[in-house]
Write a protein that holds these residues in place. Structure first.
Motif, PDB file in Angstrom:
ATOM      1  N   THR A 288       0.800  -1.227   0.000  1.00 37.24           N
ATOM      2  CA  THR A 288       0.000   0.000   0.000  1.00 37.24           C
ATOM      3  C   THR A 288       0.826   1.268   0.000  1.00 37.24           C
ATOM      4  O   THR A 288       0.257   2.362  -0.084  1.00 37.24           O
ATOM      5  N   HIS A 289       2.153   1.175   0.108  1.00 33.84           N
ATOM      6  CA  HIS A 289       2.957   2.399   0.130  1.00 33.84           C
ATOM      7  C   HIS A 289       2.707   3.292  -1.083  1.00 33.84           C
ATOM      8  O   HIS A 289       2.736   4.518  -0.955  1.00 33.84           O
ATOM      9  N   PRO A 290       2.482   2.715  -2.281  1.00 30.93           N
ATOM     10  CA  PRO A 290       2.186   3.584  -3.441  1.00 30.93           C
ATOM     11  C   PRO A 290       0.694   3.867  -3.652  1.00 30.93           C
ATOM     12  O   PRO A 290       0.314   4.346  -4.715  1.00 30.93           O
ATOM     13  N   ALA A 291      -0.161   3.596  -2.649  1.00 30.47           N
ATOM     14  CA  ALA A 291      -1.611   3.709  -2.859  1.00 30.47           C
ATOM     15  C   ALA A 291      -2.054   5.123  -3.187  1.00 30.47           C
ATOM     16  O   ALA A 291      -3.104   5.323  -3.819  1.00 30.47           O
ATOM     17  N   LEU A 292      -1.274   6.125  -2.790  1.00 40.72           N
ATOM     18  CA  LEU A 292      -1.634   7.507  -3.143  1.00 40.72           C
ATOM     19  C   LEU A 292      -1.563   7.750  -4.646  1.00 40.72           C
ATOM     20  O   LEU A 292      -2.010   8.794  -5.128  1.00 40.72           O
ATOM     21  N   ALA A 293      -1.020   6.795  -5.377  1.00 44.20           N
ATOM     22  CA  ALA A 293      -1.048   6.889  -6.840  1.00 44.20           C
ATOM     23  C   ALA A 293      -2.477   6.951  -7.365  1.00 44.20           C
ATOM     24  O   ALA A 293      -2.722   7.530  -8.433  1.00 44.20           O
ATOM     25  N   VAL A 294      -3.413   6.379  -6.639  1.00 44.05           N
ATOM     26  CA  VAL A 294      -4.805   6.354  -7.109  1.00 44.05           C
ATOM     27  C   VAL A 294      -5.401   7.761  -7.142  1.00 44.05           C
ATOM     28  O   VAL A 294      -5.820   8.241  -8.214  1.00 44.05           O
ATOM     29  N   PRO A 295      -5.472   8.481  -6.008  1.00 39.24           N
ATOM     30  CA  PRO A 295      -5.995   9.852  -6.107  1.00 39.24           C
ATOM     31  C   PRO A 295      -5.095  10.771  -6.927  1.00 39.24           C
ATOM     32  O   PRO A 295      -5.589  11.741  -7.530  1.00 39.24           O
ATOM     33  N   GLU A 296      -3.796  10.452  -7.001  1.00 40.24           N
ATOM     34  CA  GLU A 296      -2.922  11.307  -7.810  1.00 40.24           C
ATOM     35  C   GLU A 296      -3.230  11.156  -9.292  1.00 40.24           C
ATOM     36  O   GLU A 296      -3.249  12.145 -10.036  1.00 40.24           O
ATOM     37  N   LEU A 297      -3.491   9.935  -9.757  1.00 46.64           N
ATOM     38  CA  LEU A 297      -3.859   9.772 -11.165  1.00 46.64           C
ATOM     39  C   LEU A 297      -5.195  10.451 -11.437  1.00 46.64           C
ATOM     40  O   LEU A 297      -5.368  11.103 -12.482  1.00 46.64           O
ATOM     41  N   MET A 298      -6.119  10.341 -10.513  1.00 48.00           N
ATOM     42  CA  MET A 298      -7.393  11.054 -10.672  1.00 48.00           C
ATOM     43  C   MET A 298      -7.149  12.559 -10.762  1.00 48.00           C
ATOM     44  O   MET A 298      -7.736  13.246 -11.622  1.00 48.00           O
ATOM     45  N   ARG A 299      -6.300  13.098  -9.905  1.00 47.09           N
ATOM     46  CA  ARG A 299      -6.019  14.536  -9.930  1.00 47.09           C
ATOM     47  C   ARG A 299      -5.398  14.952 -11.247  1.00 47.09           C
ATOM     48  O   ARG A 299      -5.813  15.958 -11.873  1.00 47.09           O
ATOM     49  N   LEU A 300      -4.412  14.199 -11.704  1.00 44.11           N
ATOM     50  CA  LEU A 300      -3.738  14.564 -12.942  1.00 44.11           C
ATOM     51  C   LEU A 300      -4.699  14.509 -14.126  1.00 44.11           C
ATOM     52  O   LEU A 300      -4.715  15.410 -14.989  1.00 44.11           O
ATOM     53  N   LEU A 301      -5.500  13.454 -14.203  1.00 46.11           N
ATOM     54  CA  LEU A 301      -6.420  13.316 -15.334  1.00 46.11           C
ATOM     55  C   LEU A 301      -7.518  14.374 -15.309  1.00 46.11           C
ATOM     56  O   LEU A 301      -7.893  14.930 -16.352  1.00 46.11           O
ATOM     57  N   MET A 302      -8.017  14.682 -14.113  1.00 49.32           N
ATOM     58  CA  MET A 302      -9.128  15.627 -14.020  1.00 49.32           C
ATOM     59  C   MET A 302      -8.650  17.085 -14.000  1.00 49.32           C
ATOM     60  O   MET A 302      -9.163  17.918 -14.749  1.00 49.32           O
ATOM     61  N   ASP A 303      -7.667  17.383 -13.150  1.00 49.57           N
ATOM     62  CA  ASP A 303      -7.264  18.779 -12.968  1.00 49.57           C
ATOM     63  C   ASP A 303      -6.311  19.260 -14.047  1.00 49.57           C
ATOM     64  O   ASP A 303      -6.402  20.409 -14.498  1.00 49.57           O
TER      65      ASP A 303
END
Length: 815
Positions: free
Chosen positions: A324-339
């Motif tokens: 789970t250490h890289p789990a923040l990749a999930v909201p980060e990909l959402m942020r990059l794609l959306m924002d």
């Protein structure tokens, strides 16, 4: 004129003479020394550069093929890559180990000394990082297009020193002399943002007034066997977005002048900062976001080089979360794609759930990563908002499907609401991933039966097993040249890329000539380890004794303390019957305890106190020796593991997800004594139940004991040897200068014993007697050891990665 006609170069060759010239040229023109002034470090760097030259063509071709074929690539995100030493591994991959050795001899350089000078890369701590390193090796050997992403830690976890029996942590300065295997890529730098505030605008959230850090890439090549391909390991190093505060500097306030710069660069300073403090806890969170943000920005940049949009993103990109250490990749990909790229929610989330996959490495609730909502919201406010949104949509779906199960909503939510509100990173990883795997058959079954059972009701098709594996190139070919040479002489060298070929050794298990050669190889490895242990003051070891080895991270669930209890019992039994037919035994421990882990550090001290008493007791002589080897690391494991006769894999059943040390030992001809746990089960199935020593309660019995109330004192009162051993600890028998030193150990054993050492003690000691019985019969022992090696084919990381590529990532080898 074509660019290729302008850019011409001479491809280096691998003859001894060509390598001699290459090393001497690198010494002069890269290192800046000559033959007369060169130090061992200078020779090491010259050889490093000469060998690196020889993987460059393959590395460039691998990258070019992936581009030309527009291949789908896997990006393996891991907070650790415990690679060990790179140079010897690369020389074997390129088949130039002996030519380089000969070239060094011609130049007057001490090859063995300079090889030993290379530090272990301080990029990992234990099994998680070692597994990731094996996986990169296998990806390269199989020709899979991909890349490993992590952090370029300036300091490793720590260097361990033993002083007065206690662990002392010192900085691991692995980069102090530079690292010639890597390339800095300053053009690949990305801004990582923290803090700030959110401002709503036109239905979107603007993330403003952030504290920025720059992530810069450093690339290392991981060559596959026979240079099938070369995989890139890209590590991120932090630097401040601003420079020195000149106003403060000119005022003479030199500390303030660099304070902001130092704070920014702390993000990649140390592997696993001590998170007992609020600052350390926050730094760990910043580290995790730092590397996933840089990696995802890099992945999207590469995709957009060849594609005009994101319609094909999930067809071209697979991202794997190693724990789970890289789990923040999930909201980060959402942020990059959306924002950043203006995709709507449905499109962005649809891509996420097709791109991500996740490996779970633990069932223990205390080890499942969570972050306080307050901390995550303060450090990463945009991401906390996205997680809330993901959770709200998810819980609405759960309620629609199971409207009457109100408790389910609380259990399955991404947010733990009881007490301090926390984000459950494992839940986030499972929800966003199209595949979730455990790492052994038992672990994967327990995973779906326990911690993720609610998610299995929602998405049963997501869950699967991928039993771990190890690379035979490092863990047999490199670590054990004596045994490798013997195997080559009987079945040829191709087992290095097809480990199933070791099954041919079964036909040789009863052949006296092969048995003798096998024992000789083991004895050579034991003498090599004996020479190393001789450097420890006062340790004299009989290389003909049974080498009983437990080397791994120090943790209560791994039960080094159970091993110590048996050592104490064995000591008492020898004192009671000194003339009995004892098998001389050397019990070897090694491993680091996390700096804040009091009980693990106390067990290290106990091991050293027990060693001090036993090793200095003239009544014992050479019948029993105990050794703790400090500063365990990959290069040390490469010496210890081939020398072992007995491999201790004694975790409480149901707690070890898989283990890979068990595979390394068996591959090198050690017999396992272990619980029915992790990959021990599958090893037993492959080597045969008569060739492994299994003891102790199984996972269901462990759970049953916990369920109706486990009473450790009943075992203590009912077993004379156990009571005698614990009483001696309590009375200061191994610490007469401080009789109460191990009061906490005794209290844990008698009052709680969460990992049920006392329940398994009797069976463990009885099993150790069976070990002695078999070791007294060299032919039978050697036969079992050969059958262990012969059964290791399924535990190659090549098999594991092939399954990941086919069943999870959808990635094919380069053509």
């Amino acid at each position: 004129m074509p660019a290729t006609a302008i850019f011409q170069f001479d491809k280096p060759t691998n003859s001894v003479e060509a390598l001699r010239r290459s090393i001497s040229n690198r010494l002069v023109y890269q290192v800046g020394k000559d033959l007369h002034s060169a130090t061992q470090r200078d020779w090491l760097f010259a050889v490093f550069h000469a060998v690196r030259d020889r993987i460059m063509d393959g590395w460039r071709e691998s990258l070019t093929q992936a581009e030309d074929q527009d291949a789908k690539r896997v990006y393996y995100l891991s907070l650790e890559f415990l690679t060990g030493r790179a140079l010897t591994n690369a020389m074997l991959a390129t088949d130039i180990y002996e030519p380089v050795k000969q070239a060094c001899a011609l130049l007057g350089a001490d090859f063995d000394a300079l090889i030993d000078l290379e530090p272990d890369a301080g990029l990992g701590n234990g099994g998680l990082g070692r597994l990731a390193a094996c996986f990169l090796d296998s990806m390269a050997t199989l020709g899979l297009p991909g890349m490993g992403y992590g952090i370029r830690y300036e300091f490793g976890m720590f260097a361990q020193r033993i002083e007065h029996g206690q662990q002392v942590e010192e900085p691991d300065y692995w980069l102090v002399n530079g690292y010639p295997w890597e390339f800095m890529r300053p053009e690949l730098s990305y801004t990582i943002r923290y803090g700030g505030r959110l401002v709503p605008q036109n239905g979107q959230s603007l993330w403003l007034d952030t504290e920025d850090v720059i992530a810069t890439a450093y690339d290392s090549g991981v060559p596959g066997h026979q240079m099938r391909s070369v995989v890139t390991m890209r590590l991120w190093s932090a630097r401040a977005s601003g420079g020195v505060n000149l106003d403060a500097f000119n005022r003479g306030d030199y500390i303030q002048a660099v304070e902001a710069k130092n704070q920014s660069e702390n993000v990649s300073r140390v592997l696993y900062p001590d998170d007992r403090t609020e600052h350390g806890h926050e730094l760990r969170l910043r580290q995790e976001y730092f590397f996933v943000s840089a990696s995802l920005q890099d992945i999207l940049r590469r995709h957009l080089k060849n594609h005009s949009g994101f319609e094909q993103l999930a067809d071209k990109v697979a991202i794997h979360l190693n724990d789970t250490h890289p789990a923040l990749a999930v909201p980060e990909l959402m942020r990059l794609l959306m924002d950043e790229h203006q995709l709507d929610w449905e499109a962005a989330w649809g891509l996420c759930t097709r791109i991500f996959s996740y490996t779970n490495h633990t069932l223990m609730e205390e080890a499942l990563e969570t972050w306080p909502v307050e901390l995550l919201g303060r450090v990463l406010p945009r991401h906390m908002g996205l997680i809330f949104d993901i959770n709200a949509r998810f819980l609405a779906e759960v309620h629609t499907r199971f409207p009457d199960d109100h408790a389910l909503l609380r259990r399955i939510s991404l947010i733990e609401e009881r007490g301090v509100r926390r984000v459950r990173m494992a839940h986030l990883s499972v929800l966003s991933s199209h595949k979730v795997n455990g790492v052994s058959a038992l672990h994967s079954q327990l995973m779906v039966d326990t911690i993720f059972s609610d998610f299995v009701r929602m998405y049963p098709e997501r869950f699967c097993n991928k039993t771990n594996g190890i690379t035979p190139r490092r863990w047999l070919s490199l670590a054990n040249p004596s045994l490798s040479t013997l195997i080559d002489s009987r079945i040829g060298p191709d087992w290095r890329q097809d480990l199933d070929q070791l099954a041919q050794l079964r036909d040789l298990a009863d052949e006296p000539e092969f048995q003798n050669a096998f024992r000789l190889a083991k004895q050579q490895n034991k003498r090599r380890l004996t020479d190393l242990m001789a450097r420890c003051p006062g340790v004299i070891v009989d290389p003909h004794s049974l080498f009983d080895v437990q080397v791994k991270r120090m943790h209560e669930y791994k039960r080094q303390l159970l091993n110590v209890l048996h050592v104490i019992t064995r000591y008492h039994r020898i004192l009671a019957q000194p003339h009995a037919n004892w098998v001389p035994r050397t019990v070897i421990f090694a491993g680091k305890a996390a700096s804040a882990y009091y009980m693990a550090k106390l067990v290290i001290r106990l091991i050293n106190d027990v060693a001090r008493v036993i090793n200095n007791d003239p009544l014992i002589g050479s019948l029993l020796r105990v050794v703790f080897i400090p500063n365990y690391r990959v290069s040390l494991a490469e010496i210890i593991i081939p020398a072992a006769n007995l491999s201790e894999q004694i975790s409480t059943a149901g707690t070890e997800a898989s283990g890979t040390g068990n595979m390394k030992f068996a591959l090198n001809g050690a017999l396992t004594i272990g619980t029915w746990d992790g990959a021990n089960i599958e090893i037993a199935e492959k080597v045969g139940p008569d060739n492994i020593f299994v003891f102790g309660n199984r996972a269901e019995k462990v759970a049953e004991l916990r369920g109706y109330g486990y009473l450790p004192r009943s075992y203590y009162e009912g077993n004379f040897d156990l009571k005698f051993a614990i009483d001696r600890l309590a009375q200061g028998g191994f610490s007469p200068e401080e009789p109460g030193r191990y009061r906490d150990v005794v209290n844990v054993l008698l009052e709680s014993d969460y990992y049920q050492l006392l329940a398994d003690y009797g069976d463990y000691c009885a099993c150790q007697d069976k070990v002695d019985d078999l070791y007294r019969r060299p032919g039978a022992w050697t036969r079992s050891a050969i059958l262990n090696v012969a059964g290791m084919g399924p535990f190659s990381s090549d098999r594991t990665i092939r399954e990941y590529a086919t069943d999870i990532w959808g990635v094919a080898p380069l053509r």
